[in-house]
Design a protein around this motif. Structure first.
Motif, short mmCIF file in Angstrom:
data_model
loop_
_atom_site.label_atom_id
_atom_site.label_comp_id
_atom_site.label_asym_id
_atom_site.label_seq_id
_atom_site.Cartn_x
_atom_site.Cartn_y
_atom_site.Cartn_z
N ASN A 77 0.80 -1.22 0.00
CA ASN A 77 0.00 0.00 0.00
C ASN A 77 0.83 1.27 0.00
O ASN A 77 0.46 2.26 -0.61
N ASN A 78 1.97 1.24 0.69
CA ASN A 78 2.71 2.49 0.80
C ASN A 78 3.86 2.61 -0.19
O ASN A 78 4.72 3.45 -0.05
N LEU A 79 3.86 1.76 -1.22
CA LEU A 79 4.78 1.97 -2.34
C LEU A 79 3.99 2.52 -3.52
O LEU A 79 2.81 2.23 -3.67
N SER A 80 4.66 3.30 -4.34
CA SER A 80 3.97 3.86 -5.51
C SER A 80 3.79 2.76 -6.55
O SER A 80 4.37 1.68 -6.44
N VAL A 81 2.99 3.06 -7.56
CA VAL A 81 2.74 2.08 -8.61
C VAL A 81 4.05 1.63 -9.25
O VAL A 81 4.32 0.44 -9.42
N ARG A 82 4.90 2.61 -9.55
CA ARG A 82 6.16 2.29 -10.20
C ARG A 82 7.05 1.44 -9.29
O ARG A 82 7.63 0.45 -9.73
N GLU A 83 7.12 1.82 -8.02
CA GLU A 83 7.96 1.05 -7.09
C GLU A 83 7.43 -0.37 -6.90
O GLU A 83 8.18 -1.33 -6.80
N ASN A 84 6.10 -0.48 -6.86
CA ASN A 84 5.51 -1.81 -6.72
C ASN A 84 5.94 -2.72 -7.85
O ASN A 84 6.20 -3.90 -7.64
N TYR A 111 -0.66 7.71 -12.97
CA TYR A 111 -0.74 7.30 -11.57
C TYR A 111 0.58 6.74 -11.06
O TYR A 111 0.65 6.26 -9.93
N SER A 112 1.64 6.80 -11.89
CA SER A 112 2.81 5.99 -11.57
C SER A 112 3.49 6.39 -10.26
O SER A 112 4.17 5.58 -9.66
N ASP A 113 3.30 7.62 -9.80
CA ASP A 113 3.95 8.01 -8.55
C ASP A 113 2.99 8.06 -7.37
O ASP A 113 3.34 8.55 -6.29
N ILE A 114 1.78 7.56 -7.59
CA ILE A 114 0.80 7.56 -6.51
C ILE A 114 0.90 6.26 -5.73
O ILE A 114 1.11 5.18 -6.31
N GLN A 115 0.78 6.36 -4.43
CA GLN A 115 0.83 5.13 -3.61
C GLN A 115 -0.35 4.25 -3.95
O GLN A 115 -1.47 4.73 -4.13
N SER A 116 -0.09 2.96 -4.02
CA SER A 116 -1.13 2.08 -4.55
C SER A 116 -2.32 1.95 -3.62
O SER A 116 -3.35 1.41 -4.01
N ALA A 117 -2.22 2.44 -2.40
CA ALA A 117 -3.37 2.41 -1.50
C ALA A 117 -4.52 3.24 -2.04
O ALA A 117 -5.68 2.97 -1.74
N TYR A 118 -4.18 4.27 -2.85
CA TYR A 118 -5.23 5.17 -3.33
C TYR A 118 -5.84 4.73 -4.65
O TYR A 118 -6.63 5.46 -5.23
N LEU A 119 -5.45 3.55 -5.13
CA LEU A 119 -5.96 3.11 -6.42
C LEU A 119 -7.24 2.30 -6.24
O LEU A 119 -7.51 1.75 -5.18
N LYS A 126 -4.59 -3.93 -12.79
CA LYS A 126 -3.74 -3.52 -13.93
C LYS A 126 -2.25 -3.55 -13.56
O LYS A 126 -1.41 -3.87 -14.40
N ILE A 127 -1.93 -3.22 -12.31
CA ILE A 127 -0.52 -3.30 -11.90
C ILE A 127 -0.03 -4.73 -12.04
O ILE A 127 1.08 -4.99 -12.52
N ASN A 128 -0.90 -5.66 -11.65
CA ASN A 128 -0.53 -7.06 -11.77
C ASN A 128 -0.35 -7.46 -13.23
O ASN A 128 0.55 -8.24 -13.57
N ILE A 129 -1.20 -6.91 -14.09
CA ILE A 129 -1.06 -7.19 -15.53
C ILE A 129 0.25 -6.61 -16.04
O ILE A 129 0.94 -7.22 -16.87
N ALA A 130 0.62 -5.43 -15.53
CA ALA A 130 1.91 -4.84 -15.93
C ALA A 130 3.06 -5.77 -15.57
O ALA A 130 3.98 -5.97 -16.38
#
Lengths: 192, 219, 249, 45
Positions: A77-84, A111-119, A126-130
């Motif tokens: 949750n507290n990592l961004s999309v890109r970091e995840n 959304y790449s720099d947004i923490q994934s908790a807010y998605l 979609k992150i998983n698909i990435a």
């Protein structure tokens, strides 16, 4: 590359499924169908090596590089999309430009720099698909990848399937949609 | 190898983003330490005698909060499944997790325990054994905490922490004794050596046990 | 020889066989152990001589010593069962640990309680933090942890494995606890009190003590079989053999 | 032991031990009985 013979799994004394035998020689994509509770997710977890207490034989003809994607995506949750994506333990070392190109395809670049908790849940899928796109595995085990996806992403996922197949990889995914779309079926209902 | 470095970096990043992971033990520690003089007595002589034990017990209790962090979140979000699917050496991963957890939950407390010189009137010669014994003793406690956390995954039961406290009794005894020894002018190095021996002896055993306990949830 | 042992091991692992045999053994063990305990208690309480130093209070020994000794033996036997369970995956070992843990906890409690009640008039205190007492207390905590851990797992097998792990970790840790309290104690307290320090025991006192120890061990054997039987009856409820057996009764 | 004198220490130990032992016998017996009768009830219905 993958062959099972009389594969059975039991929880305490109750068999989830028994005497499952199939082989993945000719086809590339396998669709795992079955009713709720027929053991689809369990089978995928056994194939990926999470569950080890199965009975019967399970053999791989070549060195397997598994990419497993379950119901829970393993997102922090507290990592961004890109970091995840960058720190996803299933992926080899990747560059930020690779991540960006994938995120663009998935309309996630904003959304790449947004923490994934807010998605939203769909964006988390979609992150998983990435990660799936970036993976270099040769055996993909996907648990209900088409669930709750919009039209566009569904089409994209099918495209990725084709790309992965062209590199010689095998895909096994589960679904409770029985309509056949040119995938070989593995029917869990036959093995209970 | 790249794989483990990646996990180490990831853990560091997660812990540093999650401020509660290192702030809550610190806050708990500071509040408790400042409550003792009020609750027990503000007489320097009494506090001086109690200080070693009080500090050690407070450290033990404040690290207790953080042990849920080691595996609980990974279990909830499915990361542990991915780790198991990766087929990598799980004990090394668990070791990394314990190490990072130690850095974020124990290290700040160890630094802050210096304040006990002012708050609990601990004599200055007790500072060295205090810091050394905490530095060597708390990793063992983190190991026990990881085992307890792995065993009680997914349940918010009190069993986990309760299990870990009797296990850490020897560490507590040797740690406080080292400080008491030095206050009485006795050489405390044997205690430090014993603490080190316990750490080295228990490290593989508890690590192995925690990995086993973790796998039990995926059976 | 080896073959018979192996056969016995396999039989021991079989629930139906155990259920059948334990049903036959339990009544004898029960009658024998309870009568032994009653005899030794009456002998110890009424007929053995009064202690010159402690007076009548020393008679608590006939309950204290057997309970403490059996509580340790139960833990060690459980740790052997834990190793057997982890190495050979013998289901019966899991049943053994689960059934014996409450019995062990009960006897540790009896030991601690009788010790405290005995200590009060003889030493003038209920409790002393010496190595023996502290390690018994920790033993009691381990028993509680083992009992508490049962409910944390969905799968029976996982719960058994987890409990085996704790049991083994406990058996590694108990000697360390005992030793460390020993060292700790040397600074804080001079060795003023020791449980076994009193005058060497006379044979008139020793005989009922030995009898009561024998009685308690037999009693643990009896209740152990009983609760293993109860545990098997819970686990195997839906098995055909169990349905057959319970319909015959 | 003097029968006229009541030693509270000894008798509290004796009674507590007795009660715990009885519980240790009673609980598994009750459990076995419950499980076996459950089977019988299921078979008859």
């Amino acid at each position: 590359m993958l062959k099972t013979a009389n594969l059975s799994y039991k929880f305490d004394d109750k068999y989830i499924f028994s005497n499952l035998s199939f082989e993945t020689t000719n086809d590339s994509v396998f669709k795992l169908v079955g009713d709720n509770g027929s053991g689809k997710s369990t089978l995928l977890k056994i194939l990926s090596g999470i569950y080890k207490n199965y009975e019967g034989d399970l053999s791989f003809s070549e060195k397997k590089l598994v990419f497993y994607s379950g119901h829970k995506a393993g997102l922090k949750n507290n990592l961004s999309v890109r970091e995840n994506i960058f720190f996803d333990i299933r992926l080899p070392k990747i560059s930020y430009s690779q991540i960006n190109s994938v995120l663009k395809k998935l309309d996630l670049i904003d959304y790449s720099d947004i923490q994934s908790a807010y998605l939203s849940e769909g964006q988390k899928r979609k992150i998983n698909i990435a990660c799936f796109m970036l993976s270099t595995a040769n055996l993909y085990l996907l648990d209900e990848p088409f669930n709750n996806l919009d039209r566009k992403t569904t089409d994209l996922l099918k495209e990725i399937f084709d790309i992965k197949i062209s590199t010689g990889a095998k895909i096994i995914f589960s679904s409770h949609d029985r309509s056949n779309e040119d995938f070989s079926l593995i029917d869990m209902n036959l093995f209970n | 190898m790249i794989y483990f470095v990646k996990i180490l970096k990831k853990e560091f990043l997660i812990y540093s983003r999650k401020s509660s992971s290192f702030i809550s033990p610190v806050v708990f520690f500071l509040i408790s330490i400042s409550l003792y003089p009020i609750g027990i007595s503000n007489d320097p002589d009494i506090l001086k005698n109690l200080a070693p034990g009080l500090i050690w017990i407070t450290v033990l209790l404040s690290t207790l909060i953080s042990f849920q962090n080691i595996f609980a979140e990974d279990y909830e979000d499915g990361s542990i499944e991915l780790l198991l699917a990766s087929g990598q050496n799980l004990s090394l991963i668990v070791l990394i997790k314990i190490f990072v957890n130690w850095i974020f939950s124990c290290l700040p407390i160890i630094v802050l325990s210096m304040f006990s010189i002012f708050l609990l009137y601990l004599p200055i010669e007790g500072l060295k054994p205090l810091i050394i014994s905490l530095l060597i003793g708390t990793p063992t406690i983190c190991l026990f905490g990881a085992l307890a956390g792995a065993l009680s995954l997914g349940k918010n039961s009190i069993t986990g922490p309760a299990l870990m406290l009797p296990l850490s009794l020897p560490v507590l005894i040797l740690g406080t004794q080292a400080i008491n020894y030095s206050l009485n002018g006795i050489n405390f190095s044997s205690n430090i050596l014993l603490l080190t021996a316990i750490l080295i002896f228990l490290l593989p055993i508890i690590l192995f046990a925690s990995v086993g306990a973790l796998k039990l949830h995926f059976n | 020889m080896f073959q018979t042992l192996k056969n016995f091991y396999h039989k021991l692992g079989s629930f139906p066989w155990f259920y059948k045999i334990s049903g036959k053994v339990i009544p004898f063990a029960g009658v024998l152990s309870i009568s032994l305990i009653v005899i030794s208690s009456i002998w110890g309480l009424f007929f053995s001589p009064t202690d010159a130093v402690q007076g009548d209070v020393y008679r608590i020994i006939y309950f204290h010593v057997p309970a403490v000794s059996v509580s340790q033996v139960i833990y060690y036997s459980m740790s052997i069962a834990a190793a057997v369970f982890l190495i050979w995956r013998m289901k019966m070992a899991g049943v053994y640990i689960k059934s014996l843990a409450p019995i062990g906890a009960a006897f540790t409690f009896i030991g601690l309680m009788s010790g405290a009640i005995w200590g009060q008039p003889t030493w003038g205190t209920w409790w002393v933090w010496d190595a023996r007492l502290t390690s018994t207390l920790v033993l009691f905590l381990f028993y509680l942890a083992i009992i508490g851990m049962q409910s944390t797992f969905a799968s029976r097998k996982s719960a058994d494995t987890a409990v085996s792990i704790i049991t083994l970790v406990g058996v590694v840790n108990l000697p360390i606890v005992k030793k460390s309290v020993d060292w700790w104690n040397t600074l804080h307290q001079p060795a003023s009190i020791s449980i076994t320090g009193e005058s060497s025991i006379s044979s008139e006192m020793l005989l009922p003590l030995l009898l009561s120890i024998l009685g308690i061990y037999l009693f643990v054997f009896f209740t152990g079989l009983l609760s293993m039987r109860a545990e098997i009856s819970t686990r195997e409820q839906n098995k055909d053999w169990f349905k057959k057996v319970s319909n015959y009764n | 032991m003097d029968f006229g004198e009541f030693n509270i220490h000894i008798w509290s130990v004796v009674s507590a031990t007795g009660i715990i032992c009885l519980v240790l016998i009673y609980l598994p017996l009750a459990k076995i009985k419950k499980n076996e009768s459950k089977i019988k009830n299921n078979e008859t219905t």
